[in-house]
Design a protein around this motif. Structure first.
Motif, mmCIF file in Angstrom:
data_model
loop_
_atom_site.group_PDB
_atom_site.id
_atom_site.type_symbol
_atom_site.label_atom_id
_atom_site.label_comp_id
_atom_site.label_asym_id
_atom_site.label_seq_id
_atom_site.Cartn_x
_atom_site.Cartn_y
_atom_site.Cartn_z
ATOM 1 N N SER A 183 0.760 -1.292 -0.077
ATOM 2 C CA SER A 183 -0.110 0.019 -0.022
ATOM 3 C C SER A 183 0.702 1.278 -0.093
ATOM 4 O O SER A 183 1.562 1.332 0.957
ATOM 5 C CB SER A 183 -0.797 0.020 1.290
ATOM 6 N N SER A 229 -0.090 4.180 0.471
ATOM 7 C CA SER A 229 -0.385 5.186 1.673
ATOM 8 C C SER A 229 0.080 4.727 3.093
ATOM 9 O O SER A 229 0.029 5.516 4.036
ATOM 10 C CB SER A 229 -1.991 5.326 1.609
ATOM 11 N N ASP A 230 0.569 3.459 3.455
ATOM 12 C CA ASP A 230 1.209 3.075 4.440
ATOM 13 C C ASP A 230 2.684 3.955 4.511
ATOM 14 O O ASP A 230 3.357 4.001 3.703
ATOM 15 C CB ASP A 230 1.913 1.717 4.310
ATOM 16 N N PRO A 277 -7.404 5.355 2.985
ATOM 17 C CA PRO A 277 -8.291 6.521 2.919
ATOM 18 C C PRO A 277 -9.773 5.958 3.437
ATOM 19 O O PRO A 277 -10.402 4.697 3.096
ATOM 20 C CB PRO A 277 -8.617 6.760 1.153
ATOM 21 N N LEU A 283 -6.907 10.110 4.987
ATOM 22 C CA LEU A 283 -6.069 9.065 5.581
ATOM 23 C C LEU A 283 -6.347 8.796 7.010
ATOM 24 O O LEU A 283 -6.096 9.781 7.870
ATOM 25 C CB LEU A 283 -4.678 9.627 5.220
ATOM 26 N N ALA A 298 -6.808 12.067 0.329
ATOM 27 C CA ALA A 298 -5.817 11.223 -0.711
ATOM 28 C C ALA A 298 -6.690 10.742 -1.823
ATOM 29 O O ALA A 298 -6.293 10.177 -2.903
ATOM 30 C CB ALA A 298 -5.542 9.718 -0.021
ATOM 31 N N SER A 299 -8.069 11.177 -1.753
ATOM 32 C CA SER A 299 -8.987 10.944 -3.057
ATOM 33 C C SER A 299 -9.773 11.925 -3.261
ATOM 34 O O SER A 299 -10.391 12.426 -2.456
ATOM 35 C CB SER A 299 -9.493 9.284 -2.811
ATOM 36 N N ILE A 314 3.553 9.900 -2.158
ATOM 37 C CA ILE A 314 4.014 10.451 -1.235
ATOM 38 C C ILE A 314 5.609 10.666 -1.179
ATOM 39 O O ILE A 314 6.059 9.330 -1.152
ATOM 40 C CB ILE A 314 3.487 10.176 0.246
ATOM 41 N N VAL A 324 2.299 15.180 -0.365
ATOM 42 C CA VAL A 324 1.495 14.431 -0.875
ATOM 43 C C VAL A 324 0.827 14.729 -2.373
ATOM 44 O O VAL A 324 0.541 16.091 -2.338
ATOM 45 C CB VAL A 324 0.265 14.015 0.137
ATOM 46 N N ALA A 349 7.347 5.810 2.175
ATOM 47 C CA ALA A 349 5.974 5.457 1.691
ATOM 48 C C ALA A 349 6.004 3.843 1.327
ATOM 49 O O ALA A 349 6.893 3.400 0.998
ATOM 50 C CB ALA A 349 5.684 6.160 0.613
#
Length: 422
Positions: free
Chosen positions: A79, A81-82, A110, A116, A149-150, A312, A318, A376
């Motif tokens: 992922s 976003s981790d 998300p 997030l 994030a979206s 990221i 971001v 990231a």
């Protein structure tokens, strides 16, 4: 020596070992918790004043500490976003009530609104990048906003500026008047080095693409003309683009050995040419005895499209990613430090708050002095060593048993005393 004192000392020892077993149990239970920091129990003696020939037994007290400053190993995930922190610092997060906390648990995903949120339900905070490069507020959390994030909305950004960098061949032959690009002649055919063409794609406020054709024509010694047409108006017949149905935006350019000296024309500001409300910087154009070419060109703005995801960087920036256009900076993740991380107060969800002993919070960005880098697609693992915890568990069990034997011996002695009175 007081028998009651001995029994109370034994109880104190058993309570202390029970606390130690409690931290061991917590550590083992959280050995797989993201960025969990191991707890340890420190012992200190309690001494009572004694008189000559009469010893007063004291006891022991414990204090639980967390090894917050000890880095855990990093493990890569699938992922993007981790987030993990390599080095010092904490993420700044908030709960659903708006309370601010610090954490190193970066398992962010998300939520239904695109924000997030980590596994414990805490929302990541950062600074908005829409107004340019973010700056921190060092003495408070002012300016921090939840990182989103979206975005399902389709957006478009109009082009406001662009630039061209390249070389115009000084050795090229001058083009006779009547064949300059601004003359819009259908029969204009000159040597490539005497007339250089390039195109730049821009976007209007609706996200529609608008392409401009740039022509650089040598008009004399150290003199060139730049003429710009809307590519949509070029000729649809023949083998060339001329004639265009639109009027050229033109300017005269003067060069010396250092490059572009000046530009003159109705749409000129210094070394910038304004075309369709867009300022094109031409200060990077040079004139050397080498092939005419454009080495670099750019224009801001983006077409009408929706985000495909986020990216990221190691400094916490971001970016929104798109299928066609370049990434766009949305936020910069904020980081915090304190003078004594091990004295932070722990709360459920693997989050912390500063205390008088930890020192005040200082806010900054990843990669700067005093802050680690953000990685990231990775998570920081627990810093618990299971082998050490099992060893401590055995030691604590032995000590607890020994203390219980002291208590039992004191109890037996009390029975002896009571029986003497019979």
């Amino acid at each position: 020596m007081s028998i009651f004192g001995t029994m109370k000392t034994a109880v104190s020892g058993m309570n202390a070992q029970a606390n130690r077993l409690g931290t061991v149990g917590d550590n083992i239970a959280n050995s797989s918790t993201t960025a969990y920091k191991g707890a340890s129990t420190s012992f200190s003696s309690l001494v009572l004043p004694s008189t000559s020939g009469n010893y007063n037994s004291g006891g022991v007290e414990t204090q639980v500490r967390y090894s917050v400053s000890e880095q855990g190993a990093l493990e890569y995930t699938t992922s993007g976003s981790d987030l993990a922190i390599q080095g010092e610092g904490f993420f700044i997060v908030q709960d659903t009530s708006g309370n601010i906390f610090l954490t190193r648990a970066g398992s962010f995903v998300p939520d239904e609104e695109g924000y997030l949120v980590n596994a414990a339900g805490y929302m990541l905070l950062g600074y908005n990048a829409d107004g340019g490069t973010p700056t921190t507020v060092v003495n408070s959390y002012d300016g921090l906003v939840p990182v989103k994030a979206s975005n399902s909305a389709i957006t478009a950004v109009a082009t406001t500026n662009g630039s061209l960098t390249g070389n115009l061949n000084k050795s090229a032959e001058a083009v006779a008047s009547g064949s300059w690009a601004s003359d819009n002649s259908a029969t204009t055919e000159v040597d490539m080095d005497s007339m250089l063409k390039t195109s730049v794609t821009t976007y209007d406020e609706y996200g529609a693409s608008v392409t401009y054709d740039f022509y650089f024509t040598k008009t004399g010694d150290n003199s060139w003309e730049v003429a710009v047409y809307d590519a949509a108006t070029k000729s649809t017949t023949g083998s060339g683009s001329f004639p265009y149905s639109s009027t050229a935006v033109r300017a005269d350019m003067v060069f010396d050995s250092n490059g572009l000296v000046s530009m003159t024309g109705t749409s000129v500001d210094g070394t910038s040419l304004t075309v369709g409300g867009i300022d094109f910087d031409l200060s990077g154009m040079n004139q050397l005895s080498s092939d005419s070419l454009i080495s670099k060109g750019s224009a801001n703005g983006s077409p009408a499209e929706s985000m495909t995801g986020i990216q990221i960087d190691s400094d916490g920036t971001v970016y929104a990613t798109y299928a066609k256009s370049d990434p766009k900076a949305l936020y910069q993740v904020a980081m915090a430090t304190v003078q004594s991380p091990d004295n932070l107060k722990l709360f459920s969800g693997n989050v912390y708050k500063p205390t008088a002993d930890s020192g005040v919070v200082t806010i900054g960005f990843a990669g700067t002095t005093g802050y680690g880098e953000i990685v990231a697609g990775a998570l920081e693992t627990s810093n618990v060593d299971l082998a050490s915890e099992l060893t401590e568990m055995i030691e604590s069990q032995r000590s607890y048993t020994a203390n219980s034997k002291v208590f039992q011996t004191g109890s037996d002695l009390m029975d002896v005393l009571i029986n003497l009175a019979r």
